[in-house]
Design a protein around this motif. Structure first.
Motif, PDB file in Angstrom:
ATOM      1  N   ASP A   1      49.493  33.359  39.244  1.00 31.60           N
ATOM      2  CA  ASP A   1      50.541  34.241  39.741  1.00 31.60           C
ATOM      3  C   ASP A   1      50.284  35.672  39.279  1.00 31.60           C
ATOM      4  OD1 ASP A   1      51.578  34.563  37.116  1.00 31.60           O
ATOM      5  OD2 ASP A   1      52.780  32.751  37.332  1.00 31.60           O
ATOM      6  N   LEU A   2      51.108  36.602  39.757  1.00 30.13           N
ATOM      7  CA  LEU A   2      50.837  38.017  39.525  1.00 30.13           C
ATOM      8  C   LEU A   2      50.865  38.418  38.053  1.00 30.13           C
ATOM      9  CD1 LEU A   2      50.224  40.742  40.795  1.00 30.13           C
ATOM     10  CD2 LEU A   2      52.682  41.105  41.069  1.00 30.13           C
ATOM     11  N   PRO A   3      51.935  38.114  37.289  1.00 28.68           N
ATOM     12  CA  PRO A   3      51.931  38.549  35.884  1.00 28.68           C
ATOM     13  C   PRO A   3      50.837  37.904  35.052  1.00 28.68           C
ATOM     14  CG  PRO A   3      53.839  37.156  36.341  1.00 28.68           C
ATOM     15  CD  PRO A   3      53.205  37.480  37.657  1.00 28.68           C
ATOM     16  N   THR A   4      50.473  36.668  35.369  1.00 25.97           N
ATOM     17  CA  THR A   4      49.385  36.012  34.639  1.00 25.97           C
ATOM     18  C   THR A   4      48.055  36.666  34.978  1.00 25.97           C
ATOM     19  OG1 THR A   4      50.612  33.930  34.764  1.00 25.97           O
ATOM     20  CG2 THR A   4      48.300  33.795  34.134  1.00 25.97           C
ATOM     21  N   PHE A   5      47.828  36.946  36.257  1.00 29.20           N
ATOM     22  CA  PHE A   5      46.575  37.557  36.684  1.00 29.20           C
ATOM     23  C   PHE A   5      46.423  38.968  36.124  1.00 29.20           C
ATOM     24  CE2 PHE A   5      43.781  39.759  39.696  1.00 29.20           C
ATOM     25  CZ  PHE A   5      42.733  38.866  39.767  1.00 29.20           C
ATOM     26  N   GLU A   6      47.524  39.680  35.954  1.00 29.19           N
ATOM     27  CA  GLU A   6      47.473  41.045  35.444  1.00 29.19           C
ATOM     28  C   GLU A   6      47.247  41.110  33.936  1.00 29.19           C
ATOM     29  OE1 GLU A   6      50.342  43.416  38.624  1.00 29.19           O
ATOM     30  OE2 GLU A   6      51.215  42.551  36.809  1.00 29.19           O
ATOM     31  N   ASP A   7      47.377  39.979  33.252  1.00 34.91           N
ATOM     32  CA  ASP A   7      47.188  39.944  31.802  1.00 34.91           C
ATOM     33  C   ASP A   7      45.711  40.216  31.471  1.00 34.91           C
ATOM     34  OD1 ASP A   7      46.807  39.151  29.107  1.00 34.91           O
ATOM     35  OD2 ASP A   7      48.581  37.889  29.222  1.00 34.91           O
ATOM     36  N   HIS A   8      45.461  41.200  30.619  1.00 35.59           N
ATOM     37  CA  HIS A   8      44.081  41.558  30.275  1.00 35.59           C
ATOM     38  C   HIS A   8      43.357  40.408  29.581  1.00 35.59           C
ATOM     39  CE1 HIS A   8      44.573  45.635  31.578  1.00 35.59           C
ATOM     40  NE2 HIS A   8      45.598  45.845  30.769  1.00 35.59           N
ATOM     41  N   ALA A   9      44.077  39.618  28.789  1.00 37.39           N
ATOM     42  CA  ALA A   9      43.442  38.481  28.111  1.00 37.39           C
ATOM     43  C   ALA A   9      42.970  37.445  29.127  1.00 37.39           C
ATOM     44  CB  ALA A   9      44.421  37.847  27.124  1.00 37.39           C
ATOM     45  N   VAL A  10      43.758  37.237  30.187  1.00 38.73           N
ATOM     46  CA  VAL A  10      43.362  36.302  31.235  1.00 38.73           C
ATOM     47  C   VAL A  10      42.148  36.838  31.987  1.00 38.73           C
ATOM     48  CG1 VAL A  10      44.095  35.222  33.407  1.00 38.73           C
ATOM     49  CG2 VAL A  10      45.678  35.326  31.476  1.00 38.73           C
TER      50      VAL A  10
ATOM     51  N   TYR B   1      36.068  25.306  32.416  1.00 36.59           N
ATOM     52  CA  TYR B   1      37.122  24.362  32.786  1.00 36.59           C
ATOM     53  C   TYR B   1      38.489  24.768  32.249  1.00 36.59           C
ATOM     54  CZ  TYR B   1      33.801  21.162  34.857  1.00 36.59           C
ATOM     55  OH  TYR B   1      32.861  20.607  35.683  1.00 36.59           O
ATOM     56  N   ASP B   2      38.504  25.574  31.202  1.00 32.82           N
ATOM     57  CA  ASP B   2      39.783  26.027  30.661  1.00 32.82           C
ATOM     58  C   ASP B   2      40.528  26.926  31.633  1.00 32.82           C
ATOM     59  OD1 ASP B   2      39.750  24.625  28.324  1.00 32.82           O
ATOM     60  OD2 ASP B   2      38.965  26.258  27.087  1.00 32.82           O
ATOM     61  N   ILE B   3      39.781  27.676  32.472  1.00 37.76           N
ATOM     62  CA  ILE B   3      40.449  28.645  33.343  1.00 37.76           C
ATOM     63  C   ILE B   3      41.310  27.972  34.413  1.00 37.76           C
ATOM     64  CG2 ILE B   3      38.754  30.458  32.982  1.00 37.76           C
ATOM     65  CD1 ILE B   3      37.490  29.720  35.641  1.00 37.76           C
ATOM     66  N   VAL B   4      41.055  26.702  34.715  1.00 38.91           N
ATOM     67  CA  VAL B   4      41.883  26.023  35.716  1.00 38.91           C
ATOM     68  C   VAL B   4      43.159  25.462  35.090  1.00 38.91           C
ATOM     69  CG1 VAL B   4      39.948  25.449  37.207  1.00 38.91           C
ATOM     70  CG2 VAL B   4      40.641  23.835  35.430  1.00 38.91           C
ATOM     71  N   THR B   5      43.296  25.623  33.772  1.00 41.75           N
ATOM     72  CA  THR B   5      44.512  25.147  33.105  1.00 41.75           C
ATOM     73  C   THR B   5      45.315  26.293  32.506  1.00 41.75           C
ATOM     74  OG1 THR B   5      43.299  24.763  31.029  1.00 41.75           O
ATOM     75  CG2 THR B   5      43.459  22.918  32.581  1.00 41.75           C
ATOM     76  N   ILE B   6      44.948  27.534  32.842  1.00 39.98           N
ATOM     77  CA  ILE B   6      45.723  28.672  32.363  1.00 39.98           C
ATOM     78  C   ILE B   6      47.143  28.552  32.896  1.00 39.98           C
ATOM     79  CG2 ILE B   6      45.993  31.182  32.445  1.00 39.98           C
ATOM     80  CD1 ILE B   6      42.957  31.396  32.758  1.00 39.98           C
ATOM     81  N   PRO B   7      48.147  28.515  32.029  1.00 42.69           N
ATOM     82  CA  PRO B   7      49.516  28.328  32.523  1.00 42.69           C
ATOM     83  C   PRO B   7      50.034  29.584  33.214  1.00 42.69           C
ATOM     84  CG  PRO B   7      49.515  28.683  30.146  1.00 42.69           C
ATOM     85  CD  PRO B   7      48.079  28.604  30.553  1.00 42.69           C
ATOM     86  N   ASN B   8      50.621  29.403  34.382  1.00 46.94           N
ATOM     87  CA  ASN B   8      51.259  30.511  35.082  1.00 46.94           C
ATOM     88  C   ASN B   8      52.589  30.848  34.429  1.00 46.94           C
ATOM     89  OD1 ASN B   8      49.576  31.394  37.240  1.00 46.94           O
ATOM     90  ND2 ASN B   8      49.992  29.490  38.324  1.00 46.94           N
ATOM     91  N   ARG B   9      52.933  32.120  34.440  1.00 48.18           N
ATOM     92  CA  ARG B   9      54.185  32.553  33.816  1.00 48.18           C
ATOM     93  C   ARG B   9      55.383  32.307  34.722  1.00 48.18           C
ATOM     94  NH1 ARG B   9      52.426  38.181  30.710  1.00 48.18           N
ATOM     95  NH2 ARG B   9      50.656  37.273  29.604  1.00 48.18           N
ATOM     96  N   ILE B  10      55.153  32.305  36.023  1.00 44.89           N
ATOM     97  CA  ILE B  10      56.234  32.015  36.972  1.00 44.89           C
ATOM     98  C   ILE B  10      56.239  30.507  37.216  1.00 44.89           C
ATOM     99  CG2 ILE B  10      57.199  32.525  39.227  1.00 44.89           C
ATOM    100  CD1 ILE B  10      57.045  34.928  37.364  1.00 44.89           C
ATOM    101  N   GLN B  11      57.215  29.832  36.643  1.00 45.23           N
ATOM    102  CA  GLN B  11      57.282  28.389  36.754  1.00 45.23           C
ATOM    103  C   GLN B  11      57.802  27.969  38.135  1.00 45.23           C
ATOM    104  OE1 GLN B  11      56.149  26.287  34.316  1.00 45.23           O
ATOM    105  NE2 GLN B  11      55.463  28.212  33.383  1.00 45.23           N
ATOM    106  N   ASP B  12      57.134  26.994  38.726  1.00 48.90           N
ATOM    107  CA  ASP B  12      57.526  26.532  40.053  1.00 48.90           C
ATOM    108  C   ASP B  12      58.850  25.773  39.981  1.00 48.90           C
ATOM    109  OD1 ASP B  12      57.461  26.074  42.726  1.00 48.90           O
ATOM    110  OD2 ASP B  12      55.674  24.799  42.714  1.00 48.90           O
ATOM    111  N   GLY B  13      59.647  25.912  41.033  1.00 43.42           N
ATOM    112  CA  GLY B  13      60.896  25.166  41.112  1.00 43.42           C
ATOM    113  C   GLY B  13      60.675  23.782  41.690  1.00 43.42           C
ATOM    114  N   THR B  14      61.742  23.017  41.783  1.00 46.79           N
ATOM    115  CA  THR B  14      61.643  21.638  42.276  1.00 46.79           C
ATOM    116  C   THR B  14      62.456  21.392  43.531  1.00 46.79           C
ATOM    117  OG1 THR B  14      63.478  20.989  40.821  1.00 46.79           O
ATOM    118  CG2 THR B  14      61.234  20.750  39.949  1.00 46.79           C
TER     119      THR B  14
END
Length: 716
Positions: A173-182, A400-413
């Protein structure tokens, strides 16, 4: 200026690297650069070689990921067959040098027999000679086979993991992708090489294993040969010790001593010198450089800077490489050349003592020297490979770790909407005391914002730049989550809704829109990302967005690229050549070794670019027959349009929106506000006034004041 460069292999360890911590960090000077290296510490204390041990300890954490990679590779078409074939070739290449060494030993034995008995077994000599020649031929054939097998294998593995890397980026998601560490994590996992991470790992491990096989086979044959030769073990030991000297001398200066390091320069003359280089080299500065008559002054300044910096100037890696490869005086370097001559001295002494054995001794010396040099190289290559494997396995873990980076915007149900036909009649939006700050900032983008927009209504958010208008639109599509308050969509908390469902019902055009490095057709078609999009749909969207007319005038029409992702390359073209492959030739493009790289991008005006963006938003919201869009969001859609184009756009939007809910943001109070069901006037991140156009004019507040100011600009 880019005063610092980060090591390509980013450490996976947690914690902080503090260059000022003298207890844990070693400081040294490299030319104009200050180098800070972390002192190796394992288990809380430091000892020689601990940094390398730490590498090996990391291997155990990476092995599960290597196993996962092998399972993934097994699903790639024909990969296991090619891998098995490659390993067989590698194994043959590892064993054959020992066979060649055995044949060389047999030739030496034939010479020994000839000296002792003055007779030669011709049949045996021919068999041994042909065997030795055969080994050389087979080694060469295996080299060709290895190259032929590796080419398709590399291509398939790279293609497989390109999908893996694409998905890893696409899911963020956007805030996760914008994180410099990510971003750094993605960069580390995407390190480019000829074969990619998977192939590099496989080839490195297989090479290390084959080196071990080669060491064992060569050692067994070498020991058998040495036992039969006078002073063979002594000469071999001297030869190997010389290889050890060479290895110690070279590895001492080859690389940085620690995993974690940083370098910076505080030399102002060098910094200004590099800035001057960019000033005179970058085309974007040329206009002011020439107009301001900076040539003489800048040349004089640059010379003064270079004189003061002297021979200490240079790129960090260049200066570091020069310093560490420089031949420095030491006991090891002093003894290196005399030790190289020691086998010849021993041989000469033995030849004087046993003159009749000179032919055999000479052959023995030559064989032993060649063999020990080759053996020593293989051993030290294995040591180097084994150390690099730890780093390479850590890279697999990152892959393989990059596919488990948690997104900051949690999906709803909660699925949305329950009734697709109902949502086409518009969506209800309500903000309740919403406040939000962008990540990494303390200032509120919006503060305590509340309003309600009923289904099918038109809302226009007006105000100056930076007042928070665009932020409201971003929050409605959950690019970010609110810090305080809540947003309701059709009475449901927006955070409970499934993200994909929510965004499927919204069509949005942001002020800071972008155009993809694809054709114009694909740029518009991606407004409705589905397989059912036709050329007729694209042309209709372009027509509604006011873009069809200028697109048709382009040489390649809808197939033109705004930013071509793959350049043309050409060289040695006649000056009269103006077009190539149907595109203009750009002789001003950046040169590369052997030719020129042509960009061939299409340049459009700001208004034309904005019309393309509007066409893309029309693609799904209005053109698509299966559209489930009930909410249209437009962020400054007319910022780059002339008054006529703006009027036409707003007229089309009002005509085509049907019953959909529509939200506009704008800093211009134009014809659109007259038709709005709700106007929100924002200033300093809050809603100052809310109501219809007529109501706000009667209040004589800020909205009325700005309206009158803009209206006066069109009065005589």
């Amino acid at each position: 200026m880019k005063g610092r460069r980060r090591n390509r292999n980013v450490s996976s360890r947690t914690g902080i690297f503090d260059p000022e911590d003298v207890k844990r960090v070693k400081h040294s000077t490299v030319g104009v650069w200050d180098l800070y290296e972390e002192k190796p510490q394992v288990l809380g204390f430091q000892f020689p070689g601990s940094s390398r041990l730490e590498h090996y300890l990391e291997m155990s954490r990476s092995l599960p990921y290597v196993w996962r990679m092998m399972k993934d590779i097994s699903r790639v078409k024909n990969c296991w067959f090619l891998l098995t074939l490659y390993i067989a070739v590698e194994l043959g290449s590892a064993v054959l040098p020992a066979a060649s060494l055995w044949y060389s030993g047999q030739l030496l034995h034939i010479v020994q027999t000839a000296v002792d008995t003055r007779t030669v077994d011709t049949n045996l000599l021919m068999r041994i000679s042909f065997g030795r020649i055969g080994c050389a031929i087979v080694i060469r054939l295996l080299s060709f086979a290895k190259s032929a097998i590796s080419y398709p294998l590399i291509a398939r593995l790279k293609q497989h993991y390109s999908v893996h890397l694409f998905h890893a980026r696409a899911r963020l998601d956007l805030p996760t992708f914008e994180d410099h560490a990510v971003q750094r994590q993605l960069e580390a996992a995407s390190a480019s090489s000829r074969g990619g991470i998977a192939w590099d790992t496989f080839s490195m491990v297989s090479s290390a294993v084959m080196s071990a096989v080669q060491i064992i086979t060569q050692l067994s044959v070498l020991m058998a040969i040495l036992r039969e030769q006078l002073d063979g073990p002594l000469l071999a030991a001297i030869g190997l010790s010389h290889s050890v000297f060479e290895w110690l001398f070279s590895t001492k200066f080859l690389s940085l001593d620690s995993q974690v390091w940083a370098a910076t320069t505080r030399n102002q003359d060098y910094i200004k010198m590099q800035g001057m280089k960019r000033l005179v080299s970058n085309p974007k500065h040329r206009k002011e450089f020439v107009a301001c008559n900076l040539e003489e002054f800048c040349t004089k300044q640059f010379k003064e800077f270079t004189d003061r910096v002297g021979d200490k100037a240079g790129d960090f890696m260049e200066v570091l490489r020069e310093q560490r490869f420089r031949d420095k005086f030491s006991v090891v370097s002093l003894m290196k050349e005399p030790w190289r001559a020691l086998p010849q001295i021993v041989f000469t002494l033995r030849a004087v003592q046993y003159p009749s054995s000179i032919p055999v001794s000479l052959a023995s010396l030559n064989l032993i020297q060649q063999t020990t040099d080759s053996f020593g190289f293989t051993v030290f290559r294995f040591i180097s490979q084994f150390g690099s494997i730890a780093d390479q396995l850590a890279t697999v873990r990152k892959l393989y770790d990059i596919v488990t980076i948690p997104n900051r915007i949690q999906d709803g149900t909660v699925p949305f909407p329950e009734d697709t036909q109902k949502v086409k009649a518009g969506i209800l939006i309500e903000f309740r005391n919403v406040s939000f700050r962008y990540p990494g900032t303390d200032a509120y983008a919006i503060r305590n914002v509340s309003f309600k927009l009923s289904s099918g209504q038109l809302c226009v958010i007006v105000g100056s730049n930076g007042s928070g208008k665009s932020t409201i639109l971003k929050l409605i599509v959950r690019l970010y989550d609110v810090d305080e308050g809540e947003i309701l969509i059709d009475g449901l908390d927006i955070r409970t809704l499934k993200l994909a469902d929510l965004r499927r019902t919204v069509s949005v055009l942001f002020q800071d829109y972008t155009h993809f490095p694809l054709s114009i057709r694909d740029n518009i078609a991606l407004g409705d990302p589905s397989d059912s999009v036709s050329d007729e749909h694209v042309r209709l969207a372009a027509k509604l967005g006011g873009a069809e007319e200028f697109i048709e005038k382009l040489p390649e029409g809808f197939d033109a690229y705004l930013e071509r992702p793959v350049n043309d390359y050409y060289s040695g073209l006649p000056e009269g050549t103006r077009k190539l492959f149907g595109r203009p030739v750009d002789f001003g493009a950046v040169r590369f070794a052997g030719g020129i790289s042509g960009q061939n991008d299409v340049e459009l005006s700001g208004g034309q670019m904005q019309r393309l963006a509007v066409a893309r938003s029309f693609m799904r919201s209005i053109v698509s027959e299966d559209s489930a869009v009930g909410l249209l969001l437009f962020d400054e859609p007319s910022a780059s349009l002339d008054p006529t184009a703006e009027h036409d756009l707003f007229a089309r939007l009002r005509e085509l929106r049907g019953n959909k809910t529509m939200v506009f943001s704008s800093h211009r109070f134009g014809n659109l506000t007259r038709h709005a069901d709700l106007i929100l006037y924002m200033n300093d991140s809050t809603i100052v006034e809310a109501g219809t156009h007529d109501v706000l004019l009667k209040r004589q507040g800020e909205y009325a004041r700005i309206w009158n100011l803009q209206a006066q600009a069109f009065l005589p």
